[in-house]
Motif scaffolding. Structure first.
Motif: not given
Length: 300
Positions: A17-21, A23-28, A124-126
């Motif tokens: 959850k923390e990784e995704n948050a 990641y989404n912030q860095l996308l911006e 983020k790990k996939n």
């Protein structure tokens, strides 16, 4: 035990959850590669480097490996090879840290960056990849945890990078090559500006100065088809039409003898025929090495 299991699942969920948050912030806020140079001319790469790239990074095919090998100067040694895609553009980039720079290459453009200007970390790990942040650029990088962690260490840790460099360049026996010709089985030569020459095989590397070399010959099995001491020193004349193997024999002034394998016996223990492509290409490779040694001899 059950409580421990649920605690672990909860912890992993919170990490994701923390990784995704993040990641989404860095996308911006992140950017993309800019000011890369267009690929206009390339040099002919060695088989060895092409094979090394495709073996180290199976996501990169032979054609892409040729681009990489033709761009990076011969004096630089690869530390690892990484296949990535820029997250914002889905554009692929091949990341190659060398003894000098981090190279960023794709089919049309390239750039080289000093390590002191770079940072890298996992975001983020996939399942089969990781999202990494290289400076302010998000990249999806393919590879195992070990491979990706090694890449990050090379970028971030000067001491670890230097350790890897020393291991990777050990085959050069202390020279900085200005010329290199090595085939796909790892046999060939590297030469520096002082006419030092390193003979390479899969098992060993030997360094001599060109003035240390007394004689050199091409052998088809045990038959000499060219010798620098013969009357046909400027050409390769009549030779047998088939053989099990091709090699180069080098004799030094102090009577050391090295036999450099060029074409090894095949698994069926059958002879290569003169008309076979593999026979011709390896004989031409041996000739190319002999011609280079002749040039060095004539200049010294």
């Amino acid at each position: 035990m059950l409580k421990s299991f649920f605690e672990k699942v909860k912890q992993e969920y919170n990490i994701k959850k923390e990784e995704n948050a993040n990641y989404n912030q860095l996308l911006e806020t992140t950017t993309t590669f800019k000011n890369l140079f267009p690929i206009t001319t390339t040099t002919e790469p060695t088989e060895y480097k092409i094979t090394y790239i495709t073996n180290d990074c199976p996501d990169i095919n032979k054609e892409k490996a040729k681009i990489i090998a033709s761009l990076i100067p011969v004096e630089e040694t690869y530390l690892t090879i990484l296949y990535t895609k820029e997250v914002k553009t889905n554009q692929e980039y091949y990341l190659i840290p060398t003894t000098k720079y981090l190279w960023i290459i794709n089919a049309k453009q390239y750039g080289a960056y000093l390590y002191q200007n770079l940072t890298c970390k996992t975001i983020k790990k996939n399942l089969m990849s990781k999202i990494i942040l290289l400076n302010n650029i998000l990249l999806e990088a393919n590879g195992t945890d070990s491979k990706l962690n090694n890449f990050i260490s090379i970028i971030n840790d000067p001491e670890q990078r230097e350790n890897i460099i020393q291991k990777k360049i050990s085959y050069l026996c202390g020279i900085i090559p200005i010329y290199q010709s090595i085939n796909k089985i790892g046999s060939g030569i590297s030469i520096d500006k002082n006419s030092n020459i390193v003979f390479h095989s899969k098992q060993w590397n030997y360094k001599f100065n060109i003035t240390d070399i007394n004689n050199y010959e091409i052998l088809l099995d045990n038959q000499v088809t060219y010798s620098s001491k013969s009357n046909t020193a400027n050409k390769i004349t009549n030779f047998q039409h088939n053989c099990y193997q091709i090699s180069i024999r080098i004799e030094t002034n102090d009577n050391q003898i090295i036999q450099l394998p060029i074409l090894e016996p095949n698994s069926f223990n059958t002879k290569y025929q003169q008309q076979d492509t593999i026979f011709q290409s390896n004989l031409n490779f041996a000739k190319k090495i002999i011609e280079k040694i002749n040039d060095l001899k004539s200049n010294n």
